[in-house]
Design an enzyme around this catalytic site. Sequence first.
Site, short mmCIF file in Angstrom:
data_model
loop_
_atom_site.label_atom_id
_atom_site.label_comp_id
_atom_site.label_asym_id
_atom_site.label_seq_id
_atom_site.Cartn_x
_atom_site.Cartn_y
_atom_site.Cartn_z
N ASP A 1 0.85 -1.21 0.00
CA ASP A 1 0.00 0.00 0.00
C ASP A 1 0.88 1.26 0.00
OD1 ASP A 1 -2.14 1.69 0.16
OD2 ASP A 1 -2.65 1.21 2.24
N ARG A 2 1.67 1.40 -1.05
CA ARG A 2 2.62 2.52 -1.14
C ARG A 2 1.95 3.83 -1.54
NH1 ARG A 2 5.18 6.37 -1.60
NH2 ARG A 2 7.42 6.64 -1.94
N LYS A 3 0.81 3.73 -2.22
CA LYS A 3 0.08 4.91 -2.68
C LYS A 3 1.00 5.87 -3.45
CE LYS A 3 -3.39 4.96 1.06
NZ LYS A 3 -2.76 3.98 2.01
N PHE A 4 1.52 5.40 -4.56
CA PHE A 4 2.40 6.24 -5.37
C PHE A 4 1.67 7.51 -5.80
CE2 PHE A 4 4.01 1.91 -5.93
CZ PHE A 4 5.34 2.10 -5.57
N ASN B 1 -0.61 0.35 -5.61
CA ASN B 1 -1.68 1.33 -5.86
C ASN B 1 -1.12 2.72 -6.06
OD1 ASN B 1 -0.90 1.73 -3.22
ND2 ASN B 1 -2.96 1.84 -2.37
#
Length: 474
Positions: A299-302, A328
């Site tokens: 869940d790095r949320k680029f 994601n």
Amino acid sequence: MCSAGPLSAAHRALVLQLADVEAIKFGSFTLKSGIQSPLYIDLRVTVSYPQLLSLIASTLLASLPQSVTYEALCGVPYTALPFATAMSLDTKVPMLMRRKEVKAYGTKKSIEGAIKPGGVVLVVEDLVTSGGSVMETVQPLRDAGCVVTDVAVLLDRQQGAVERLASDGVAVHAALGVCQVLDVLVEEARVDPAVAADVRAFLAANQAAPVTKTYTARAAGVKNSVGARLLRLMDTKRTNLSVAADVTTAAELLRLAAAVGPHIAVLKTHADTVSDWTDDTATALRLLADEHDFLLFEDRKFADIGNTVVAQAGGGLHKIVNWADIINAHAVPGPGILSGLRVAVESAGRSVGVLVLAQMSSAGNLATALPGYTPAAVAMAVTEPDLVFGFIAMEGGLGGEACVSMTPGVKMGGGGDALGQQYATPDRVVGTAGSDVIIVGRGIYKADDPAAAAKEYREAGWAAYERRCRGDQL
């Protein structure tokens, strides 16, 4: 739809007797789904009136076409059990009984009685709305080798059950339709015409939802191989649970993964919160994922320009695309972020699926507050279906049935925390909002027994999915 034909004198008498014992009530009632209904039907009360039970049995029998033959009766538990018993005593036709709760000891049977493989069984039900409860009895009977093609029903709410059950090969023979009941009660001055009109409008506006496709059926339309695998895995493993492993050491992460692995479809990680992360941590996670058959979602949320996310996804300390199945990204940077992630994924030489953040669960988040954000995020995502297979969102249906929705902020009982997190229950997320995967964090990893908590959430999420597949939300 709420159509009604004339009733015989005997049927009219039955309607009035049901009204006399308050089996039919008008007012404002909260249904199981949370919907407010102007009509409430409670046929359980009939068990206290032997003559009425006898009349119900004879009416149900008289409502069956002569072409319907059967060798046994089986009432849907619990309200229809007395009806089936009375019919059995009247006709001398044997009766079977379905257990609503199958015992973990003894014979562990779901159907009790003298089962005859290939025997034709007539199912008996008190009331149908969507038909879901009927199928909960039909399917175990069929699994036991019985033939089930017909159901005798006392009252059809006329909200779509007849059509729904027909699609499952079951013909409904209803003694009464709710609109016929309304006609009789209005004619007999038992109900005000305005109240009856409100009920008819409610029925028209609350037709049972159509049967939705299973995860596996939807997988065929998903171009990203990881997204298709996730959908098939959920059906095979019978779980739509993702655990958010928001822990801070590798030992905690691996211990949690091992404990919840048998119950989950996805383990969601935050690698940058693990203080002692090494390549060995990633290797150990992959071994656990393979052993217990779940996917890893980092869940790095680029949220940067394409050139930057190439390095963030493929390099640095975590080398994310080398071990994660799912990553994601925010939509804020525009389509360039997907181009960057595609380069990183192709360089890794392994299958990875991307989720776009379309909505969030925190209070006041701009993804929800800004009217154009979610539609723009969806539009950006669906242009690259071989890379993007779905969304982080608070509802299902975004992008169509080929897109998976994963919803964070799930907790039994709902509520929120002091930092703005807003929780929703598994039933609301999967059943009402139509999402596909529930993401649960503190409700599991902070539990005294994470494995037991994961099992509880798994069962709740799966039950909501099965009800949604049946359209049984009313």
